[in-house]
Design a protein around this motif. Structure first.
Motif, mmCIF file in Angstrom:
data_model
loop_
_atom_site.group_PDB
_atom_site.id
_atom_site.type_symbol
_atom_site.label_atom_id
_atom_site.label_comp_id
_atom_site.label_asym_id
_atom_site.label_seq_id
_atom_site.Cartn_x
_atom_site.Cartn_y
_atom_site.Cartn_z
ATOM 1 N N HIS A 62 -21.239 22.868 -19.446
ATOM 2 C CA HIS A 62 -19.866 22.393 -19.620
ATOM 3 C C HIS A 62 -19.875 21.016 -20.299
ATOM 4 O O HIS A 62 -20.821 20.238 -20.125
ATOM 5 N N PRO A 63 -18.844 20.699 -21.089
ATOM 6 C CA PRO A 63 -18.793 19.371 -21.735
ATOM 7 C C PRO A 63 -18.950 18.205 -20.765
ATOM 8 O O PRO A 63 -19.532 17.164 -21.129
ATOM 9 N N TYR A 64 -18.455 18.330 -19.523
ATOM 10 C CA TYR A 64 -18.653 17.249 -18.559
ATOM 11 C C TYR A 64 -20.137 17.047 -18.288
ATOM 12 O O TYR A 64 -20.615 15.912 -18.140
ATOM 13 N N ALA A 65 -20.875 18.156 -18.182
ATOM 14 C CA ALA A 65 -22.314 18.072 -17.948
ATOM 15 C C ALA A 65 -23.001 17.382 -19.124
ATOM 16 O O ALA A 65 -23.941 16.590 -18.932
ATOM 17 N N LYS A 66 -22.548 17.668 -20.334
ATOM 18 C CA LYS A 66 -23.161 17.046 -21.504
ATOM 19 C C LYS A 66 -22.896 15.543 -21.531
ATOM 20 O O LYS A 66 -23.733 14.761 -21.996
ATOM 21 N N GLU A 67 -21.743 15.122 -21.028
ATOM 22 C CA GLU A 67 -21.487 13.684 -20.924
ATOM 23 C C GLU A 67 -22.438 13.033 -19.932
ATOM 24 O O GLU A 67 -22.938 11.930 -20.165
ATOM 25 N N LEU A 68 -22.686 13.711 -18.809
ATOM 26 C CA LEU A 68 -23.648 13.176 -17.846
ATOM 27 C C LEU A 68 -25.041 13.109 -18.460
ATOM 28 O O LEU A 68 -25.788 12.151 -18.231
ATOM 29 N N ALA A 69 -25.393 14.123 -19.242
ATOM 30 C CA ALA A 69 -26.697 14.120 -19.901
ATOM 31 C C ALA A 69 -26.818 12.948 -20.875
ATOM 32 O O ALA A 69 -27.907 12.375 -21.045
ATOM 33 N N SER A 70 -25.705 12.559 -21.506
ATOM 34 C CA SER A 70 -25.744 11.439 -22.452
ATOM 35 C C SER A 70 -26.052 10.116 -21.757
ATOM 36 O O SER A 70 -26.440 9.145 -22.416
ATOM 37 N N LEU A 71 -25.884 10.086 -20.427
ATOM 38 C CA LEU A 71 -26.221 8.888 -19.644
ATOM 39 C C LEU A 71 -27.676 8.899 -19.178
ATOM 40 O O LEU A 71 -28.120 7.962 -18.516
ATOM 41 N N GLY A 72 -28.391 9.967 -19.485
ATOM 42 C CA GLY A 72 -29.791 10.048 -19.092
ATOM 43 C C GLY A 72 -30.047 10.915 -17.883
ATOM 44 O O GLY A 72 -31.186 10.969 -17.386
ATOM 45 N N LEU A 73 -29.013 11.603 -17.369
ATOM 46 C CA LEU A 73 -29.201 12.503 -16.242
ATOM 47 C C LEU A 73 -29.659 13.863 -16.767
ATOM 48 O O LEU A 73 -29.356 14.234 -17.895
ATOM 49 N N PRO A 74 -30.376 14.644 -15.940
ATOM 50 C CA PRO A 74 -30.762 14.341 -14.552
ATOM 51 C C PRO A 74 -31.964 13.406 -14.480
ATOM 52 O O PRO A 74 -32.807 13.380 -15.383
ATOM 53 N N LYS A 75 -32.027 12.657 -13.424
ATOM 54 C CA LYS A 75 -33.142 11.753 -13.137
ATOM 55 C C LYS A 75 -33.131 11.487 -11.639
ATOM 56 O O LYS A 75 -32.254 11.942 -10.917
#
Length: 238
Positions: A203-216
């Motif tokens: 989902h686009p929300y997940a891609k925004e989280l990925a842009s922050l370096g998640l998952p970690k």
């Protein structure tokens, strides 16, 4: 003075809105501060840089059990920000959050959240897994946003957490940023470093989280057996 009232789906809500019983789980991540700032630039707020070049993002799952908005689940993406005009740095700055995403599974709280506080609530489907380790996943329009699993933390005495905290949250609606003051107290809290497995979907929300370096690895994970909250009116600040 007459209390503020809102009519939501035929029901009159009188401020403040109270949550009498809820459970909560939270995972706090250290992320690149510049990436976090780009994510919330539209708000006009500044991320709280608790360490040089680092900001904090919290994913918070709440199950609201007894409250003025009814029973529902909610997952929010909270970017920790400085209060307008504040220059506080370090961990002391992690007191206020900008709500970037907020997913819920009931229409009444969706309408109330958008109308009263400008929260960006979106309908979602939640699947809760109660087993040896607590887990859940959330989808929007059939697309996975996150799948999370929590390890059990160490118990914190309620005497340390039940003291009522006065906090602020921020939202953005129709080109304006809003500030909401709220109080919160918790009972049955557990904390641990790390303790979270996070999987992102498509989902686009997940891609925004990925842009922050998640998952970690999470800096910290917490749980609370009971949370009580009280929300006041939102005030437009910009």
């Amino acid at each position: 003075m007459t209390a503020s009232q809102y009519t939501i789906a035929g029901t009159v809500l009188t401020m403040p809105v109270n949550i009498r019983k809820a459970t909560q789980r939270m995972a706090v991540f250290s992320v690149d501060a510049d990436a976090a700032q780009r994510t919330i630039d539209y708000s006009g707020l500044k991320v709280a840089r608790f360490l040089p070049g680092r900001a904090a993002v919290a994913l918070v799952l709440a199950h609201f059990i007894d409250g003025d908005l009814g029973e529902y689940h909610e997952l929010s993406t909270n970017v920790m920000v400085n209060q307008p005009g504040s220059t506080v740095s370090g961990f002391r700055a992690l007191q206020s959050a900008f709500i970037h995403h907020m997913l819920v599974d009931q229409s009444f709280t969706l309408e109330a959240g958008r109308t009263i506080w400008g929260f960006p609530k979106v309908m979602a489907d939640f699947r809760i897994r109660e087993a040896d380790r607590f887990g859940f996943d959330v989808t929007v329009d059939g697309q996975l946003v996150v799948d999370m699993e929590f390890q059990r933390g160490l118990r914190v005495p309620s005497a340390l957490t039940y003291r009522e905290q006065q906090l602020r949250s921020y939202s953005h609606r129709d080109g304006h940023t809003l500030e909401t003051g709220f109080s919160m107290s918790t009972v049955g809290s557990r904390y641990r470093p790390g303790g979270v497995r996070l999987r992102l979907g498509d989902h686009p929300y997940a891609k925004e989280l990925a842009s922050l370096g998640l998952p970690k690895r999470a800096m910290l994970s917490t749980s609370a057996a009971n949370v009580q909250m009280s929300f006041g009116n939102a005030q437009e600040i910009s």
